[in-house]
Design an enzyme around this catalytic site. Sequence first.
Site, PDB file in Angstrom:
ATOM      1  N   GLY A 316       0.842  -1.202   0.000  1.00  0.00           N
ATOM      2  CA  GLY A 316       0.000   0.000   0.000  1.00  0.00           C
ATOM      3  C   GLY A 316       0.870   1.242   0.000  1.00  0.00           C
ATOM      4  N   TYR A 358       3.460   8.074  15.081  1.00  0.00           N
ATOM      5  CA  TYR A 358       4.551   7.096  14.930  1.00  0.00           C
ATOM      6  C   TYR A 358       5.934   7.749  14.938  1.00  0.00           C
ATOM      7  CZ  TYR A 358       0.539   5.000  12.397  1.00  0.00           C
ATOM      8  OH  TYR A 358      -0.690   4.563  11.997  1.00  0.00           O
ATOM      9  N   CYS A 383      -4.075  22.726  18.348  1.00  0.00           N
ATOM     10  CA  CYS A 383      -3.792  23.074  19.748  1.00  0.00           C
ATOM     11  C   CYS A 383      -3.255  21.862  20.503  1.00  0.00           C
ATOM     12  CB  CYS A 383      -5.051  23.605  20.409  1.00  0.00           C
ATOM     13  SG  CYS A 383      -5.581  25.117  19.635  1.00  0.00           S
ATOM     14  N   TYR A 412      -1.502   7.023   4.008  1.00  0.00           N
ATOM     15  CA  TYR A 412      -1.899   7.098   5.422  1.00  0.00           C
ATOM     16  C   TYR A 412      -1.917   8.527   5.975  1.00  0.00           C
ATOM     17  CZ  TYR A 412      -1.036   2.091   5.035  1.00  0.00           C
ATOM     18  OH  TYR A 412      -1.050   0.774   4.636  1.00  0.00           O
TER      19      TYR A 412
HETATM   20  N1  LLP Z   1      -2.202  -5.863   3.852  1.00  0.00           N
HETATM   21  C1  LLP Z   1      -2.751  -5.801   5.074  1.00  0.00           C
HETATM   22  C2  LLP Z   1      -3.554  -6.911   5.559  1.00  0.00           C
HETATM   23  C3  LLP Z   1      -2.556  -4.662   5.873  1.00  0.00           C
HETATM   24  O1  LLP Z   1      -3.091  -4.614   7.076  1.00  0.00           O
HETATM   25  C4  LLP Z   1      -1.777  -3.598   5.381  1.00  0.00           C
HETATM   26  C5  LLP Z   1      -1.561  -2.389   6.182  1.00  0.00           C
HETATM   27  C6  LLP Z   1      -1.239  -3.710   4.088  1.00  0.00           C
HETATM   28  C7  LLP Z   1      -1.459  -4.865   3.354  1.00  0.00           C
HETATM   29  C8  LLP Z   1      -0.420  -2.629   3.464  1.00  0.00           C
HETATM   30  O2  LLP Z   1       0.732  -2.335   4.175  1.00  0.00           O
HETATM   31  P1  LLP Z   1       1.761  -1.282   3.552  1.00  0.00           P
HETATM   32  O3  LLP Z   1       2.308  -1.863   2.314  1.00  0.00           O
HETATM   33  O4  LLP Z   1       1.001  -0.036   3.295  1.00  0.00           O
HETATM   34  O5  LLP Z   1       2.775  -1.083   4.612  1.00  0.00           O
HETATM   35  N2  LLP Z   1      -1.197   3.828   9.386  1.00  0.00           N
HETATM   36  C9  LLP Z   1       0.113   3.206   9.435  1.00  0.00           C
HETATM   37  C10 LLP Z   1       0.174   1.972   8.585  1.00  0.00           C
HETATM   38  C11 LLP Z   1      -0.871   0.957   8.929  1.00  0.00           C
HETATM   39  C12 LLP Z   1      -0.806  -0.253   8.038  1.00  0.00           C
HETATM   40  C13 LLP Z   1      -2.024  -1.078   8.173  1.00  0.00           C
HETATM   41  N3  LLP Z   1      -2.039  -2.240   7.350  1.00  0.00           N
HETATM   42  C14 LLP Z   1       1.160   4.231   9.017  1.00  0.00           C
HETATM   43  O6  LLP Z   1       0.793   5.355   8.708  1.00  0.00           O
HETATM   44  O7  LLP Z   1       2.353   3.939   9.015  1.00  0.00           O
END
Ligand code: LLP
Length: 460
Positions: A316, A358, A383, A412
């Site tokens: 993602g 994070y 704020c 994100y």
């Molecule tokens: N597949 C599943 C089942 C997931 O839960 C996720 C992300 C992905 C794929 C994709 O992961 P990526 O390639 O984007 O790392 N909000 C957090 C990240 C949360 C990820 C949640 N799951 C941030 O801003 O770092």
Amino acid sequence: MLTERAFAVTIHPMQRESAPVRQAAPAGVSDFPEGVSRGPDGVLCFSGVRLTELAERYGTPLLVLSEDVARAAALRFIDAFRRAFGPRASVSYAAKALALPAFFRALADLDLSFDVVSAGEAAAARFAGIAPERLRLHGNNKPDAELRMAAAGGVGQVVIDNPEELERWIAMPRPAEPPVLLRVAPGLSPDTHEYISTGGRGGKFGFDGPSGEALRGLLRAYAAGVRVAGLHAHLGSQIEDVSIYAASLSYLYDLRRHFHERTGVWLEELNIGGGPAYRYTEERALDAEAWAAEVARAEREAAAGQPPARIGIEPGRAIAAPAGLTVYTVGDAHRVPGFTPVVAVDGGMGDNIRPALYHARYGAARVEGEGPVEVCHIVGRYCESGDVLITNARLPRLRRGDRLAVFGTGAYTFPMSMRYNGVPRPAVVLVRGGEHACVCERETEEDLLRGQRLAPWQVP
Ligand code: LLP
């Protein structure tokens, strides 16, 4: 009487930070992220569009998405896994990183499927013209209504997260009987922020692998007539080291072998999830080629004697992050002698919660050109003391009205944006080879009040 000495003098953590000062403003054009360049007049461009023009036309804060960069990023994964696994490769975009219809559409004609984690994300995909068969429904504790939508053919594949969800799936009518992957927690934790680590045991995602819960789940699903297509393990996000995927794939091949021993059935698909790291500042990006090569190597060892499975990945962030940057307008700057200057922009944690949540780091550059550098903290307008976008940024001395571009904000940020302090969410613009279009309007105060009313007894 209150005197100064009655209190310990405290220093804001932002000012205590001892992390090395990094070059937040890229020094030369070649250091800019993909798709970003400086025009002849010194103004920053993204996919050939001048950011000053976008800021004037659409206002700030503004999320700018590049269709060109998104597609190039997705193609790197598609090409690498196709080369390594041929037709057995199955690449998805994990849409939770950014689920805007225009972003789905930008990727729609590529050889991709799409992970969605709610009926809302599925609706955004359908709005963009993505066929339901290309959607995979993910998520823990999916509402019954969403499982029913999936069972009726609203998506092409479902990931069942845990034993209780499996029982709900078994109990419901499933007119379309979409294929199911069972999500497994293999007990592997990557080296990443604990909030985005998901493969360990005892967490909120997946059938526990080591205790045998995953194998029992598979057997239960099979016996109940569920169409089990395979296994899924997503270990976490922002993973820099490819070797953990090798461990995960070996684990999945093992589990597949155990299932075959009990049933005589070879599961078709093993999905190792997403998580490849993006280089925001000093991180190591996980290279698509290196990822595919390592997974192929692991497969040669782990799959011995088994017919090869379809190999799924679902990045993602690595697709969406590089495709976005956020343009802000600089407001008040506060310079206290002896402290790092604090420069405020017109957005912040409302449109990008990641630094606060994070401790995420971002690079930035002044839109209007370079200048003598000053180290400063870029803070937002919310704020909260924690509303700091970048600590120790090396940028040209910023003045009110300057524009600042913060890079790598495609993933994100917008989906996690909020209306804290009554600040409407920003607009989103899509750019492509010199063209631009607003694909999500800036919210208004009217939007903030939508659906709100006084209780009957409060009305005179
Ligand atoms: N597949 C599943 C089942 C997931 O839960 C996720 C992300 C992905 C794929 C994709 O992961 P990526 O390639 O984007 O790392 N909000 C957090 C990240 C949360 C990820 C949640 N799951 C941030 O801003 O770092």
